[in-house]
Motif scaffolding. Structure first.
Motif, mmCIF file in Angstrom:
data_model
loop_
_atom_site.group_PDB
_atom_site.id
_atom_site.type_symbol
_atom_site.label_atom_id
_atom_site.label_comp_id
_atom_site.label_asym_id
_atom_site.label_seq_id
_atom_site.Cartn_x
_atom_site.Cartn_y
_atom_site.Cartn_z
ATOM 1 N N MET B 1 -40.172 42.627 49.641
ATOM 2 C CA MET B 1 -40.856 43.118 48.530
ATOM 3 C C MET B 1 -40.076 43.262 47.260
ATOM 4 O O MET B 1 -39.013 43.375 47.367
ATOM 5 N N LYS B 2 -40.728 43.056 45.820
ATOM 6 C CA LYS B 2 -40.093 43.402 44.891
ATOM 7 C C LYS B 2 -40.209 44.445 44.229
ATOM 8 O O LYS B 2 -41.094 45.308 44.307
ATOM 9 N N ILE B 3 -38.798 45.264 43.955
ATOM 10 C CA ILE B 3 -38.836 46.543 43.517
ATOM 11 C C ILE B 3 -38.479 46.545 42.151
ATOM 12 O O ILE B 3 -37.138 45.897 41.761
ATOM 13 N N LYS B 4 -38.843 47.347 41.135
ATOM 14 C CA LYS B 4 -38.275 47.378 39.923
ATOM 15 C C LYS B 4 -37.527 48.756 39.838
ATOM 16 O O LYS B 4 -37.898 49.730 40.333
ATOM 17 N N ILE B 5 -36.377 48.529 39.298
ATOM 18 C CA ILE B 5 -35.152 49.752 39.200
ATOM 19 C C ILE B 5 -35.014 49.958 37.733
ATOM 20 O O ILE B 5 -34.366 49.221 37.030
ATOM 21 N N LEU B 6 -35.085 51.361 37.388
ATOM 22 C CA LEU B 6 -34.556 51.604 36.095
ATOM 23 C C LEU B 6 -33.259 51.937 35.991
ATOM 24 O O LEU B 6 -32.561 52.434 37.095
ATOM 25 N N THR B 7 -32.728 51.902 34.946
ATOM 26 C CA THR B 7 -31.109 51.993 34.889
ATOM 27 C C THR B 7 -30.985 52.909 33.580
ATOM 28 O O THR B 7 -31.512 52.828 32.673
ATOM 29 N N PHE B 8 -29.926 53.452 33.764
ATOM 30 C CA PHE B 8 -29.703 54.444 32.509
ATOM 31 C C PHE B 8 -27.928 54.599 32.523
ATOM 32 O O PHE B 8 -27.372 54.206 33.128
ATOM 33 N N GLY B 9 -27.805 55.076 30.984
ATOM 34 C CA GLY B 9 -26.335 54.997 30.825
ATOM 35 C C GLY B 9 -25.452 53.976 30.969
ATOM 36 O O GLY B 9 -25.824 52.810 30.790
ATOM 37 N N ILE B 10 -24.465 54.279 31.694
ATOM 38 C CA ILE B 10 -23.325 53.257 32.025
ATOM 39 C C ILE B 10 -24.074 52.015 33.056
ATOM 40 O O ILE B 10 -23.708 50.778 32.893
ATOM 41 N N ALA B 11 -24.890 52.770 33.799
ATOM 42 C CA ALA B 11 -25.653 51.505 34.872
ATOM 43 C C ALA B 11 -26.500 50.599 34.020
ATOM 44 O O ALA B 11 -26.616 49.654 34.563
ATOM 45 N N ARG B 12 -27.181 51.237 33.041
ATOM 46 C CA ARG B 12 -27.656 50.147 32.141
ATOM 47 C C ARG B 12 -26.961 49.013 31.687
ATOM 48 O O ARG B 12 -27.282 48.058 31.393
ATOM 49 N N GLU B 13 -25.764 49.444 31.311
ATOM 50 C CA GLU B 13 -24.553 48.433 30.637
ATOM 51 C C GLU B 13 -24.285 47.468 31.738
ATOM 52 O O GLU B 13 -24.171 46.327 31.483
ATOM 53 N N ILE B 14 -23.985 48.094 32.891
ATOM 54 C CA ILE B 14 -23.410 47.246 33.757
ATOM 55 C C ILE B 14 -24.259 46.053 34.384
ATOM 56 O O ILE B 14 -24.262 45.047 34.394
ATOM 57 N N CYS B 15 -25.731 46.582 34.597
ATOM 58 C CA CYS B 15 -26.916 45.730 35.113
ATOM 59 C C CYS B 15 -27.614 44.773 33.814
ATOM 60 O O CYS B 15 -28.039 44.018 34.356
ATOM 61 N N GLY B 16 -26.995 45.248 32.702
ATOM 62 C CA GLY B 16 -27.493 44.399 31.390
ATOM 63 C C GLY B 16 -28.981 44.330 31.310
ATOM 64 O O GLY B 16 -29.755 43.489 30.922
ATOM 65 N N ALA B 60 -32.320 60.795 49.395
ATOM 66 C CA ALA B 60 -31.204 60.796 50.947
ATOM 67 C C ALA B 60 -31.012 59.258 51.315
ATOM 68 O O ALA B 60 -31.755 58.608 50.913
ATOM 69 N N ASP B 61 -29.843 58.955 51.877
ATOM 70 C CA ASP B 61 -29.450 57.753 52.432
ATOM 71 C C ASP B 61 -30.775 57.105 53.247
ATOM 72 O O ASP B 61 -30.808 55.842 53.177
ATOM 73 N N ASP B 62 -31.576 58.021 53.949
ATOM 74 C CA ASP B 62 -32.485 57.242 55.013
ATOM 75 C C ASP B 62 -33.797 57.397 54.398
ATOM 76 O O ASP B 62 -34.710 57.183 54.767
ATOM 77 N N THR B 63 -33.987 57.652 53.009
ATOM 78 C CA THR B 63 -35.159 57.757 52.189
ATOM 79 C C THR B 63 -35.801 56.102 52.310
ATOM 80 O O THR B 63 -35.202 55.198 52.056
ATOM 81 N N LEU B 64 -36.887 56.103 52.684
ATOM 82 C CA LEU B 64 -37.637 54.813 52.662
ATOM 83 C C LEU B 64 -38.154 54.391 51.361
ATOM 84 O O LEU B 64 -38.800 55.196 50.759
ATOM 85 N N ILE B 65 -37.906 53.043 50.941
ATOM 86 C CA ILE B 65 -38.490 52.495 49.787
ATOM 87 C C ILE B 65 -39.820 52.046 49.778
ATOM 88 O O ILE B 65 -40.029 51.014 50.882
ATOM 89 N N HIS B 66 -40.887 52.330 49.291
ATOM 90 C CA HIS B 66 -42.068 51.575 49.501
ATOM 91 C C HIS B 66 -42.634 50.897 48.178
ATOM 92 O O HIS B 66 -41.950 51.107 47.108
ATOM 93 N N PRO B 67 -43.428 49.844 48.480
ATOM 94 C CA PRO B 67 -43.924 49.124 47.195
ATOM 95 C C PRO B 67 -44.465 49.962 46.179
ATOM 96 O O PRO B 67 -45.050 51.051 46.561
ATOM 97 N N GLY B 68 -44.028 49.901 44.900
ATOM 98 C CA GLY B 68 -44.704 50.705 43.843
ATOM 99 C C GLY B 68 -43.944 51.979 43.590
ATOM 100 O O GLY B 68 -44.281 52.541 42.664
ATOM 101 N N ASP B 69 -42.757 52.268 44.506
ATOM 102 C CA ASP B 69 -42.123 53.327 44.303
ATOM 103 C C ASP B 69 -41.597 53.138 42.801
ATOM 104 O O ASP B 69 -41.036 52.103 42.662
ATOM 105 N N GLU B 70 -41.248 54.412 42.025
ATOM 106 C CA GLU B 70 -40.359 54.555 40.958
ATOM 107 C C GLU B 70 -38.889 54.637 41.570
ATOM 108 O O GLU B 70 -38.774 55.749 41.815
#
Lengths: 139, 80, 139, 80
Positions: B1-16, B60-70
């Motif tokens: 599945m494709k997940i869209k991931i928001l980035t902020f601060g230094i992570a935004r700069e690292i991820c471009g 948490a580490d074991d949180t499951l990611i579902h399609p459409g999650d932010e």
């Protein structure tokens, strides 16, 4: 719960934050104001840039307020945080807490700013004459 | 599945960019997604901390990611 | 030492007290505001009357400020206290303390209000519907 | 010597005026003056505390009172 939260990219108003927590049944208000300092570790700061994950930041701010109401007998709680570009001397955050007795107001206000700095998704970049740095990013 | 991931601060700069896409199997956990991201952007692993938020809550580490999650990368916060 | 003290029989101004301690080299300001509560131990309060031994009160306020500067690395300290007749909700005292780091501001502000209540010669009479009492006068 | 003593709050009400006079021997200490005042105004001794100030500073028991000193009765304070 008298709880007021604000994220704003325009200057914060100390008086309106305090007014939100004033009440005839409160005897003490503690207010913390965080301002932009002109230097960090001896280096001159030109400005700060704050960025927030806004929806989550407001959620985390609400968690802090709710925990504070659970732990202390408070009258009202207000937390305003600034985003965007701030010059030296500008106000970055205001937290005002009122209670019947002052100990609760002091304890809750201090808890709130300490926890904000640990858990609220807001990021600050310090801009110096010779570069810039995201605060706390690296060990 | 494709997940869209928001980035902020230094992570935004690292991820471009202010958001990136990751392609991960269904049933991926937050820990697995972090691992995936750290491989793609090694500088994330060099941060003082590197957390994920799912639907505007710390995951948490074991949180499951579902399609459409932010999903968002949360580098070390520095408000106040 | 940036030290501001005031005793006044007219309403106190929160903003001017805070402005006295603002400084580009401070990162945190803690402010305590004491207001007139509408009830004491379940009894409705109509008003408070404050009386001060003015010259000595200002001396004791100065002692508190000096001790605070000795104990913590502070930028500035301001303490304003009201005298005369105060209605419910009015501000009786404001203490604002600024410092480079917030822990010093919080600790010094709390020390200042705690010590004020122990040592500054100011007296408060609570006026109820059915009588009045000098606060803390009797064991 | 005659000493003028300022009174405030409940002490003013007990003593019946915003200042009173006491006639005490030269070389009187604050403790002796307090004793003298408590005899004249027994309700002062019933307060939660009853201190003297000499020249706008809290007086210790052995503080000597001199002619012309500014003396004040300080009942329990309750500012803030």
């Amino acid at each position: 719960m008298n709880l007021f939260l604000k994220l704003s990219d325009t200057p914060l108003d100390i008086h309106s934050c305090i007014r939100e927590v004033e009440s005839p049944s409160c005897g003490g208000i503690d207010v913390f104001i965080g301002t932009v300092r002109d230097a960090t570790q001896g280096k001159r700061v030109l400005r700060l840039e704050f960025e927030a994950y806004e929806k989550m930041a407001l959620k985390e701010m609400r968690h802090i307020a709710e925990k504070a109401f659970e732990r202390w007998p408070l009258q009202a709680f207000s937390m305003h945080h600034r985003t965007g570009v701030l010059a030296v001397g500008e106000v970055a955050v205001i937290i005002a807490v009122s209670a019947a007795h002052r100990a609760a107001a002091f304890d809750a206000c201090r808890f709130a700013i300490d926890t904000l700095k640990e858990s609220v998704p807001i990021w600050k970049k310090e801009v110096f004459e010779d570069g810039e740095v995201w605060v706390a990013a690296h060990p | 599945m494709k997940i869209k991931i928001l980035t902020f601060g230094i992570a935004r700069e690292i991820c471009g960019g202010s958001s990136i896409q990751a392609d991960v199997p269904e049933g991926t956990t937050a820990a697995a997604l972090k691992h995936h991201l750290a491989q793609q952007f090694p500088r994330l692993a060099g941060l003082a901390s590197f957390l994920l938020a799912v639907n505007e809550e710390f995951a948490a580490d074991d949180t499951l990611i579902h399609p459409g999650d932010e999903v968002a990368i949360i580098p070390p916060v520095s408000g106040g």
